[in-house]
Write an enzyme that holds these catalytic residues in place. Structure first.
Site, PDB file in Angstrom:
ATOM      1  N   ASP A  60       9.995  -8.738  -7.885  1.00 16.61           N
ATOM      2  CA  ASP A  60       8.971  -9.391  -7.071  1.00 16.61           C
ATOM      3  C   ASP A  60       9.492 -10.720  -6.556  1.00 16.61           C
ATOM      4  OD1 ASP A  60       6.997  -7.366  -7.576  1.00 16.61           O
ATOM      5  OD2 ASP A  60       6.733  -8.235  -9.573  1.00 16.61           O
ATOM      6  N   ASP A  62       8.081 -14.126  -4.679  1.00 10.19           N
ATOM      7  CA  ASP A  62       6.926 -14.909  -4.251  1.00 10.19           C
ATOM      8  C   ASP A  62       7.388 -16.104  -3.431  1.00 10.19           C
ATOM      9  OD1 ASP A  62       5.346 -13.156  -5.674  1.00 10.19           O
ATOM     10  OD2 ASP A  62       5.236 -14.430  -7.455  1.00 10.19           O
ATOM     11  N   ASP A 138       3.085 -23.263 -15.243  1.00  8.01           N
ATOM     12  CA  ASP A 138       3.049 -23.253 -16.707  1.00  8.01           C
ATOM     13  C   ASP A 138       4.356 -23.732 -17.344  1.00  8.01           C
ATOM     14  OD1 ASP A 138       4.430 -21.014 -15.833  1.00  8.01           O
ATOM     15  OD2 ASP A 138       3.098 -19.564 -16.788  1.00  8.01           O
TER      16      ASP A 138
END
Length: 437
Positions: A60, A62, A138
Site C-alpha cells: 500500500d 499512501d 503514532d
C-alpha cells in the site's frame, strides 16, 4: 492537540537514503506528480517509506498533501471521497487504490480540557501543516515523508534514525498516547513482530499497566486487529509479543489462564505450531481461515471449560456443546467474533471426538461433512500436544486416500465398541479432567 514532541525538520537528501522511485507504485507516482504539477506539496508517507528504507516491498502506498479533499477530487477523475469525520481521497487505478490524505492537525479546546479526553471527538477534524501531521502520527517510524519534489525524506520526529536502529518508538508521552487510543498497544506489538523492530523501553513500559484499557475499545475493532496480528504472516511473533507485554490476558483471558495452568506446556506448543503453520501458509500465498485461527487460539479455554464440566458430571456431548458456547460467549465480550467464524470454529471443536469412530456409516458421514478438512487438520495439529490421537490421524489419512479399503480393514479388526470406535485401555483419569491435552 499539544504534544511533548516538537517538530524539528531534518532533511535526508537522496544520496543519503535508499528509497528509489523504481520501488514505488507507478500509480502512486502519478498521483504525486500530478499534485506537484498543480502546485501542491506531495509526499509518500507512513508505512511505505518505512518499509522501503528497510528493503521491504510495500503493498500500500499512501500520499499526504496540503491539497484539500475537494481540490484532490478536482485533479483526478478516478477519485472518490470517503469518510465523514475526516474526508479521505481514494484515487482508483483498477484494483489499486492510492489513498490521499490532507495534512491533519489536532486541536485542544480553549477551556483547558485535556487533549486525550476529547481525542475521540476531535480526532481527524482539523486540517493542518506537514509539521502538525507528523507529530499527530503514532510511531516515529511512520512519520517519514518522501518528497517527490527533490526525492528527499523529511523527518520531523527522529523517525529516520529509529528506522535505521530498528526501534519502534511512540511520538510524545507513551502513557498519554495509549490512553488516547489503547489499540496503539496492539499496533506496537504487531509492528514490532512484522518489522523485527525492538519496542523502545519507554514505549513498552506502560503496556502491561494500561492493557486493561483495551476493554474500552470497540470489540469489532479488536477483531480486525486480531486478524492483522495473526493472519499477516507474523503470528508467532505477535503471540509472543502479546504474551510478554501482558496483552494476551486482556484479549484472550480464558485461554491465557488455561495456558498458565497447563504445566506440561503442551497446549502452548500446539498454539505456537498452529501459528507457525499459518505463517507458512501466508508466506506461500495460500488461503488462511479466521475460523481455524480462533479455534486454535481459544482451544486451551475450550479444553479447560470442558474438563471442568466433565468433572462436574456433565455428560460428554452436552459438556462439549456447553463448553463451546461458554468460551465463545465470554470471548465475544472482548472481541466481536462474527457468527460466520464462530460457528465453524465450534464445529471444528465438536467434530474432534468423531475421529475416533470406525463404523462405516459414521465414517462416510464425517468424511462428507463440510468442515471435515479443517477439523482433520486440527486433529493433526493436536499431535503437537499429545500423541494420543496418532492412530486416528493415521486411519483418517488412509480413509481420504482409500476410503473403502480403510473402512473394510477397520471393520475387520477386533476391538471395536458399539459405536465403531477402537476400544482403548482404561486409564486412570487425571484430576485435570482428561481432555487429552
Amino acid at each position: 492537540m499539544t504534544d511533548d514532541s516538537d517538530a524539528a525538520l531534518t532533511i535526508i537528501p537522496r544520496d543519503a537514503h535508499n528509497v528509489s522511485r523504481r520501488d514505488i507504485s507507478p500509480n502512486a507516482l502519478r498521483v504525486l506528480y500530478r499534485l506537484r504539477e498543480a502546485g501542491f506539496g506531495a509526499y509518500l508517507v507512513g508505512g511505505a517509506v518505512r518499509d522501503l528504507l528497510i528493503g521491504g516491498h510495500p503493498k500500500d502506498f499512501d500520499v499526504a498533501t496540503n491539497a484539500t479533499p475537494e481540490q484532490i477530487r478536482g485533479l483526478f477523475r478516478n477519485c472518490r471521497l470517503i469518510g465523514r469525520r475526516f474526508r479521505l481521497a481514494h484515487v482508483v487505478f483498477g484494483r489499486e487504490i492510492i489513498e490521499v490524505a490532507t495534512f491533519r492537525a489536532n486541536q485542544v479546546e480553549e477551556d483547558g480540557v485535556e487533549a486525550h479526553e476529547v481525542e475521540a471527538v476531535l480526532r481527524d477534524n482539523v486540517f493542518g501543516s506537514i509539521d502538525d501531521d507528523a507529530v499527530r502520527r503514532d510511531f516515529t517510524a511512520n512519520a517519514l515523508y518522501y518528497s517527490i519534489e527533490d526525492f528527499s525524506i523529511r523527518d520531523y520526529v527522529g523517525g529516520f534514525a529509529d528506522v535505521q536502529a530498528r526501534v519502534l518508538k511512540l511520538i510524545g508521552d507513551p502513557e498519554r498516547r495509549y490512553r488516547e487510543d489503547p489499540v496503539r498497544m496492539l499496533r506496537a506489538v504487531r509492528l514490532s513482530a512484522k518489522l523485527g523492530f525492538t519496542i523502545d523501553a519507554a514505549t513498552a513500559e506502560p503496556i502491561p499497566r494500561l492493557a486493561p484499557l483495551l476493554r474500552e475499545a470497540a470489540p469489532a475493532r479488536l477483531f480486525e486487529e486480531c486478524l492483522k496480528l495473526f493472519l499477516s504472516g507474523h503470528g508467532v511473533q505477535s503471540f509472543l509479543g502479546m504474551e510478554s507485554h501482558g496483552l494476551l490476558d486482556v484479549m484472550f483471558p480464558e485461554a491465557a489462564a488455561a495456558l498458565r495452568s497447563n504445566r506440561s506446556g503442551a497446549l502452548r506448543r500446539m498454539v505456537l505450531k498452529g501459528l507457525a503453520d499459518t505463517d507458512a501458509r501466508v508466506a506461500a500465498d495460500e488461503p488462511v481461515s479466521p475460523a481455524f485461527l480462533f479455534a486454535l487460539l481459544l482451544w486451551p479455554a475450550y479444553c479447560r471449560s470442558l474438563a471442568r464440566l466433565q468433572a462436574d458430571g456433565v455428560h460428554q456431548p452436552e459438556a462439549q456443546q456447553r463448553a463451546a458456547d461458554r468460551v465463545t460467549l465470554h470471548e465475544m465480550d472482548v472481541i466481536a467474533l462474527p457468527r460466520r467464524f464462530s460457528l465453524p470454529m465450534q464445529e471444528i471443536w465438536l467434530l474432534q471426538p468423531r475421529f475416533a469412530q470406525r463404523q462405516r456409516r459414521r465414517v462416510f458421514r464425517l468424511l462428507a461433512h463440510p468442515r471435515f478438512r479443517a477439523a482433520f487438520d486440527f486433529l493433526v495439529l493436536r499431535l503437537t500436544a499429545s500423541d494420543e490421537h496418532a492412530a486416528d490421524v493415521e486411519f483418517w489419512r488412509e480413509v481420504q486416500q482409500h476410503p473403502e479399503a480403510a473402512v473394510s480393514s477397520a471393520e475387520a479388526a477386533p476391538g471395536l465398541d458399539e459405536a465403531g470406535a477402537p476400544r482403548r485401555r482404561r486409564r486412570r483419569r487425571r484430576a485435570s479432567g482428561g481432555t487429552g491435552e
